[in-house]
Design an enzyme around this catalytic site. Structure first.
Site, PDB file in Angstrom:
ATOM      1  N   HIS A 176       5.236  10.180 -55.263  1.00 51.30           N
ATOM      2  CA  HIS A 176       4.917   8.825 -55.131  1.00 51.30           C
ATOM      3  C   HIS A 176       4.620   8.274 -56.434  1.00 51.30           C
ATOM      4  O   HIS A 176       4.692   7.084 -56.596  1.00 51.30           O
ATOM      5  CB  HIS A 176       3.901   8.762 -53.929  1.00 51.30           C
ATOM      6  CG  HIS A 176       4.280   9.094 -52.585  1.00 51.30           C
ATOM      7  ND1 HIS A 176       5.477   8.590 -52.106  1.00 51.30           N
ATOM      8  CD2 HIS A 176       3.617   9.973 -51.699  1.00 51.30           C
ATOM      9  CE1 HIS A 176       5.406   8.913 -50.788  1.00 51.30           C
ATOM     10  NE2 HIS A 176       4.528   9.948 -50.745  1.00 51.30           N
ATOM     11  N   GLU A 228       5.542   1.914 -39.510  1.00 46.99           N
ATOM     12  CA  GLU A 228       5.901   3.510 -39.056  1.00 46.99           C
ATOM     13  C   GLU A 228       5.204   4.358 -39.984  1.00 46.99           C
ATOM     14  O   GLU A 228       4.652   5.504 -39.481  1.00 46.99           O
ATOM     15  CB  GLU A 228       7.276   3.410 -39.008  1.00 46.99           C
ATOM     16  CG  GLU A 228       7.956   2.768 -37.793  1.00 46.99           C
ATOM     17  CD  GLU A 228       8.384   1.503 -37.978  1.00 46.99           C
ATOM     18  OE1 GLU A 228       8.365   1.008 -39.250  1.00 46.99           O
ATOM     19  OE2 GLU A 228       8.392   0.671 -36.891  1.00 46.99           O
ATOM     20  N   ARG A 241      10.905  14.141 -51.078  1.00 43.80           N
ATOM     21  CA  ARG A 241      12.203  15.178 -51.421  1.00 43.80           C
ATOM     22  C   ARG A 241      12.224  15.447 -52.967  1.00 43.80           C
ATOM     23  O   ARG A 241      12.617  16.514 -53.368  1.00 43.80           O
ATOM     24  CB  ARG A 241      13.296  14.889 -50.494  1.00 43.80           C
ATOM     25  CG  ARG A 241      13.517  15.153 -49.291  1.00 43.80           C
ATOM     26  CD  ARG A 241      14.512  14.294 -48.488  1.00 43.80           C
ATOM     27  NE  ARG A 241      14.253  13.049 -48.590  1.00 43.80           N
ATOM     28  CZ  ARG A 241      15.198  11.918 -48.510  1.00 43.80           C
ATOM     29  NH1 ARG A 241      16.467  12.243 -48.044  1.00 43.80           N
ATOM     30  NH2 ARG A 241      14.880  10.868 -48.309  1.00 43.80           N
ATOM     31  N   ARG A 283      19.635   1.067 -50.811  1.00 43.77           N
ATOM     32  CA  ARG A 283      18.654   2.151 -50.064  1.00 43.77           C
ATOM     33  C   ARG A 283      19.070   3.619 -50.965  1.00 43.77           C
ATOM     34  O   ARG A 283      20.171   4.109 -50.904  1.00 43.77           O
ATOM     35  CB  ARG A 283      18.839   2.478 -48.616  1.00 43.77           C
ATOM     36  CG  ARG A 283      17.934   3.514 -48.351  1.00 43.77           C
ATOM     37  CD  ARG A 283      17.996   3.915 -46.902  1.00 43.77           C
ATOM     38  NE  ARG A 283      16.846   4.795 -46.512  1.00 43.77           N
ATOM     39  CZ  ARG A 283      15.951   4.607 -45.359  1.00 43.77           C
ATOM     40  NH1 ARG A 283      16.256   3.893 -44.533  1.00 43.77           N
ATOM     41  NH2 ARG A 283      14.977   5.810 -44.997  1.00 43.77           N
ATOM     42  N   ASP A 332      13.387   5.092 -51.062  1.00 39.54           N
ATOM     43  CA  ASP A 332      13.291   6.479 -50.432  1.00 39.54           C
ATOM     44  C   ASP A 332      13.573   7.688 -51.169  1.00 39.54           C
ATOM     45  O   ASP A 332      14.433   7.541 -52.076  1.00 39.54           O
ATOM     46  CB  ASP A 332      14.075   6.407 -49.267  1.00 39.54           C
ATOM     47  CG  ASP A 332      13.685   7.274 -47.973  1.00 39.54           C
ATOM     48  OD1 ASP A 332      12.304   7.760 -48.168  1.00 39.54           O
ATOM     49  OD2 ASP A 332      14.476   7.452 -47.283  1.00 39.54           O
ATOM     50  N   GLY A 333      12.917   8.782 -50.862  1.00 32.73           N
ATOM     51  CA  GLY A 333      13.316  10.077 -51.348  1.00 32.73           C
ATOM     52  C   GLY A 333      12.065  10.679 -52.285  1.00 32.73           C
ATOM     53  O   GLY A 333      12.237  11.536 -53.107  1.00 32.73           O
ATOM     54  N   ASN A 334      11.050   9.922 -52.328  1.00 34.56           N
ATOM     55  CA  ASN A 334       9.695  10.425 -53.255  1.00 34.56           C
ATOM     56  C   ASN A 334       9.635  11.614 -52.851  1.00 34.56           C
ATOM     57  O   ASN A 334       9.175  12.712 -53.778  1.00 34.56           O
ATOM     58  CB  ASN A 334       8.419   9.492 -53.234  1.00 34.56           C
ATOM     59  CG  ASN A 334       9.028   8.128 -53.893  1.00 34.56           C
ATOM     60  OD1 ASN A 334       9.995   7.784 -54.240  1.00 34.56           O
ATOM     61  ND2 ASN A 334       7.947   7.126 -53.310  1.00 34.56           N
ATOM     62  N   ARG A 371       1.985   8.765 -40.809  1.00 36.18           N
ATOM     63  CA  ARG A 371       2.170  10.089 -41.808  1.00 36.18           C
ATOM     64  C   ARG A 371       0.612  10.463 -41.667  1.00 36.18           C
ATOM     65  O   ARG A 371      -0.316   9.820 -41.444  1.00 36.18           O
ATOM     66  CB  ARG A 371       2.290   9.533 -43.255  1.00 36.18           C
ATOM     67  CG  ARG A 371       4.088   9.144 -43.153  1.00 36.18           C
ATOM     68  CD  ARG A 371       4.456   9.143 -44.544  1.00 36.18           C
ATOM     69  NE  ARG A 371       5.935   8.869 -44.520  1.00 36.18           N
ATOM     70  CZ  ARG A 371       6.760   8.694 -45.470  1.00 36.18           C
ATOM     71  NH1 ARG A 371       6.066   9.193 -46.612  1.00 36.18           N
ATOM     72  NH2 ARG A 371       8.065   8.455 -45.206  1.00 36.18           N
ATOM     73  N   ARG A 373      20.382   4.298 -43.048  1.00 41.72           N
ATOM     74  CA  ARG A 373      19.877   3.565 -42.074  1.00 41.72           C
ATOM     75  C   ARG A 373      18.922   2.369 -42.857  1.00 41.72           C
ATOM     76  O   ARG A 373      18.703   2.394 -43.992  1.00 41.72           O
ATOM     77  CB  ARG A 373      18.770   4.309 -40.853  1.00 41.72           C
ATOM     78  CG  ARG A 373      17.840   5.317 -41.821  1.00 41.72           C
ATOM     79  CD  ARG A 373      17.181   5.900 -40.577  1.00 41.72           C
ATOM     80  NE  ARG A 373      16.320   6.847 -41.253  1.00 41.72           N
ATOM     81  CZ  ARG A 373      16.377   8.237 -41.199  1.00 41.72           C
ATOM     82  NH1 ARG A 373      17.614   9.146 -40.825  1.00 41.72           N
ATOM     83  NH2 ARG A 373      15.483   9.209 -41.848  1.00 41.72           N
ATOM     84  N   LEU A 412      10.579 -13.720 -62.208  1.00 47.43           N
ATOM     85  CA  LEU A 412      10.889 -12.854 -61.310  1.00 47.43           C
ATOM     86  C   LEU A 412       9.750 -13.017 -60.112  1.00 47.43           C
ATOM     87  O   LEU A 412       8.561 -12.851 -60.472  1.00 47.43           O
ATOM     88  CB  LEU A 412      11.075 -11.419 -61.611  1.00 47.43           C
ATOM     89  CG  LEU A 412      11.218 -10.425 -60.459  1.00 47.43           C
ATOM     90  CD1 LEU A 412      12.646 -10.259 -59.830  1.00 47.43           C
ATOM     91  CD2 LEU A 412      11.052  -8.963 -60.914  1.00 47.43           C
ATOM     92  N   SER A 461      15.736   1.365 -41.253  1.00 49.50           N
ATOM     93  CA  SER A 461      14.208   1.692 -40.994  1.00 49.50           C
ATOM     94  C   SER A 461      13.561   0.266 -40.804  1.00 49.50           C
ATOM     95  O   SER A 461      12.424   0.105 -41.417  1.00 49.50           O
ATOM     96  CB  SER A 461      13.869   2.665 -41.906  1.00 49.50           C
ATOM     97  OG  SER A 461      14.559   3.719 -42.217  1.00 49.50           O
TER      98      SER A 461
HETATM   99  C1  IPE Z   1      11.496   3.739 -45.154  1.00 51.03           C
HETATM  100  O1  IPE Z   1      11.230   5.131 -45.673  1.00 51.03           O
HETATM  101  C2  IPE Z   1      10.274   2.936 -45.399  1.00 51.03           C
HETATM  102  C3  IPE Z   1       9.891   3.083 -46.949  1.00 51.03           C
HETATM  103  C4  IPE Z   1      10.644   3.307 -48.111  1.00 51.03           C
HETATM  104  C5  IPE Z   1       8.730   2.279 -47.372  1.00 51.03           C
HETATM  105  P1  IPE Z   1      10.876   6.119 -44.605  1.00 51.03           P
HETATM  106  O2  IPE Z   1      11.053   7.545 -45.378  1.00 51.03           O
HETATM  107  O3  IPE Z   1       9.684   5.790 -43.939  1.00 51.03           O
HETATM  108  O4  IPE Z   1      12.182   5.975 -43.605  1.00 51.03           O
HETATM  109  P2  IPE Z   1      12.629   6.840 -42.369  1.00 51.03           P
HETATM  110  O5  IPE Z   1      11.489   7.206 -41.274  1.00 51.03           O
HETATM  111  O6  IPE Z   1      13.292   8.421 -42.883  1.00 51.03           O
HETATM  112  O7  IPE Z   1      13.619   6.030 -41.706  1.00 51.03           O
HETATM  113  C1  IPE Z   2       9.522   6.751 -49.667  1.00 48.99           C
HETATM  114  O1  IPE Z   2       9.705   7.943 -49.944  1.00 48.99           O
HETATM  115  C2  IPE Z   2       8.056   6.221 -50.068  1.00 48.99           C
HETATM  116  C3  IPE Z   2       7.450   5.746 -48.617  1.00 48.99           C
HETATM  117  C4  IPE Z   2       7.890   5.823 -47.226  1.00 48.99           C
HETATM  118  C5  IPE Z   2       5.983   5.436 -48.741  1.00 48.99           C
HETATM  119  P1  IPE Z   2       9.303   9.204 -49.057  1.00 48.99           P
HETATM  120  O2  IPE Z   2       7.979   9.452 -48.809  1.00 48.99           O
HETATM  121  O3  IPE Z   2       9.802   8.637 -47.450  1.00 48.99           O
HETATM  122  O4  IPE Z   2      10.259  10.488 -49.352  1.00 48.99           O
HETATM  123  P2  IPE Z   2      11.095  11.411 -48.661  1.00 48.99           P
HETATM  124  O5  IPE Z   2      12.132  10.460 -47.667  1.00 48.99           O
HETATM  125  O6  IPE Z   2      10.069  12.073 -47.725  1.00 48.99           O
HETATM  126  O7  IPE Z   2      11.768  12.072 -49.381  1.00 48.99           O
HETATM  127 MG    MG Z   3      11.555   8.835 -46.629  1.00 52.40          MG
END
Ligand code: IPE
Ligand code: IPE
Ligand code: MG
Length: 242
Positions: free
Chosen positions: A33, A63, A20, A182, A16-18, A67, A188, A125, A190
């Site tokens: 991404h 979920e 931001r 995470r 997560d966090g790509n 998007r 969380r 792996l 998720s």
């Molecule tokens: C969780 O990340 C799903 C993936 C990393 C693929 P999200 O960014 O979708 O999670 P929430 O919605 O903030 O919990």
């Molecule tokens: C995780 O990064 C990748 C996917 C859920 C596909 P996000 O796209 O959720 O990045 P943030 O959480 O908005 O920074």
């Molecule tokens: Mg996210």
């Protein structure tokens, strides 16, 4: 110091966090991404060198279909472009997909399934991509499968055990993850591997996924190794191997 003899067999990651990460640099989310794919390559190759057997990556959740359409399309395209069969073969890595593949565009699904078939004999792996995946979806599907077996007279309700359920989940080819990581600062799960993570060690870091590197994984593994896994027992029992 990392003890290479006490590594988990299976690591699961919520990448997560790509978005931001990209925004912090004044760029589009898609830039994040793209950078996330480089982190996947880095961490897969490092896990492979460490001798980790299974790496399960949360790539796109059920979920995430909610998007904006252009972001979903860009993520699917990126999935298609980043699957390099040559690299899998060179590193002896096997690919497996878990998720509702029927929702994935045909061209992406076909290329993933081809890569799964062609890498199925690799013995290093196993990289498990959770794509269009959510744990509640998986558990619901499994319950339907078992209900059909009961209705057909092949299975008695009283014969359904925890093992029966585990054997019917999409993750039935691997052990449960000992460690769940995470990135991105959220505390969380998720909808990820809810059944399988019943006793996983959880590790959360503020580092955004595109910045997650070998050193960051070492820190997570060292933290994991510092924990006492008691599985309900007392510390004394664990120390005396009871
Ligand atoms: C969780 O990340 C799903 C993936 C990393 C693929 P999200 O960014 O979708 O999670 P929430 O919605 O903030 O919990
Ligand atoms: C995780 O990064 C990748 C996917 C859920 C596909 P996000 O796209 O959720 O990045 P943030 O959480 O908005 O920074
Ligand atoms: Mg996210």
């Amino acid at each position: 110091m990392l003890d290479k003899n006490r590594l988990p067999q299976h690591i699961a990651i919520i990448m997560d966090g790509n978005g931001r990460w990209a925004k912090a640099q004044g760029r589009e989310r898609s830039w994040g991404h793209q950078a996330g794919v480089e982190a996947v390559d880095r961490i897969t190759s490092y896990c492979s060198n460490l001798g980790i057997k299974y790496l399960t990556l949360y790539t796109f959740s059920t979920e995430n279909w909610k998007r904006p359409a252009p972001e979903v399309a860009a993520l699917m395209q990126l999935m298609f472009e980043s699957l390099e069969e040559e690299t899998f073969m060179k590193n002896n890595v096997r690919l497996r997909i878990i998720g509702d593949v029927d929702r994935i565009p045909d061209y992406v699904r076909e290329s993933i399934q081809r890569c799964e078939r062609n890498t199925s004999k690799n013995t290093g792996l196993t990289m498990v991509v959770a794509l269009s995946y959510s744990s509640r979806w998986e558990i619901t599907e499994t319950m339907r499968d078992l209900a059909r077996e009961v209705a057909a007279g092949n299975l008695k309700p009283e014969d359904i055990t925890e093992e029966t359920i585990a054997k019917n989940l999409r993750t039935n080819f691997m052990p449960d993850p000992e460690l769940l990581i995470r990135t991105g600062g959220e505390l969380r799960i998720s909808n990820y591997l809810l059944w399988q993570c019943a006793y996983s060690e959880l590790y959360f870091t503020d580092t955004f996924w595109p910045d997650f590197d070998e050193h960051a994984l070492d820190l997570a593994l060292e933290d994991y190794q510092s924990r006492e896994r008691r599985f309900g027992k007392t510390s004394e029992q664990v120390q005396n191997n009871q």
